[in-house]
Design a protein around this motif. Sequence first.
Motif, PDB file in Angstrom:
ATOM      1  N   ASP A  19      49.998  74.175  55.719  1.00 20.94           N
ATOM      2  CA  ASP A  19      50.024  72.761  55.349  1.00 20.94           C
ATOM      3  C   ASP A  19      48.606  72.234  55.151  1.00 20.94           C
ATOM      4  N   THR A  20      47.705  72.618  56.047  1.00 23.04           N
ATOM      5  CA  THR A  20      46.317  72.178  55.943  1.00 23.04           C
ATOM      6  C   THR A  20      45.669  72.747  54.688  1.00 23.04           C
ATOM      7  N   SER A  38      52.202  77.948  60.019  1.00 25.61           N
ATOM      8  CA  SER A  38      52.806  76.873  59.235  1.00 25.61           C
ATOM      9  C   SER A  38      51.849  75.695  59.089  1.00 25.61           C
ATOM     10  N   LYS A  39      51.240  75.319  60.202  1.00 22.14           N
ATOM     11  CA  LYS A  39      50.310  74.191  60.163  1.00 22.14           C
ATOM     12  C   LYS A  39      49.075  74.516  59.337  1.00 22.14           C
ATOM     13  N   SER A  40      48.618  75.755  59.403  1.00 21.85           N
ATOM     14  CA  SER A  40      47.442  76.121  58.614  1.00 21.85           C
ATOM     15  C   SER A  40      47.776  76.156  57.127  1.00 21.85           C
ATOM     16  N   GLU A  85      53.965  78.942  64.312  1.00 20.50           N
ATOM     17  CA  GLU A  85      53.729  77.497  64.254  1.00 20.50           C
ATOM     18  C   GLU A  85      52.328  77.210  63.716  1.00 20.50           C
TER      19      GLU A  85
END
Length: 128
Positions: A48-49, A44-46, A41
């Motif tokens: 996106d960032t 994935s967020k990193s 998770e």
Amino acid sequence: MEQLSESSHRDSADGRIGGEGGNGEAMARGLSAMLESVIKEFDSKSLDTLSSQDKLSGSLDRLVQELDQLLENAPLPFIVQHASRISTVKQRVSSMNLVLKSIQRRIDNIDHMLSSNILQEKTASDTT
């Protein structure tokens, strides 16, 4: 804290550290699965960032080019000041991108270690 050490002492005295009947392995697998999902998770967020930071960096590059053209045509003091601020922001974004890429590499390494550890545990349990 004292209760925890007393509990550990009792388990140690009974010879049950790590649990009996594979309870320790089950707990390790559960913990590993939980960490793996958290890391995925975060990964994935990193990503996106990182993508967002790359877009921001591109936009800032474009803006700096436009400001450079504007400065050539009208070198007014307030334009120079704003151009300087935007250049500073661009440098900060670039620096943040380097940090994010470093974090991404670390997460990838942790994910790789977890994956290889799970594979080794499965192989070990299949051979016994």
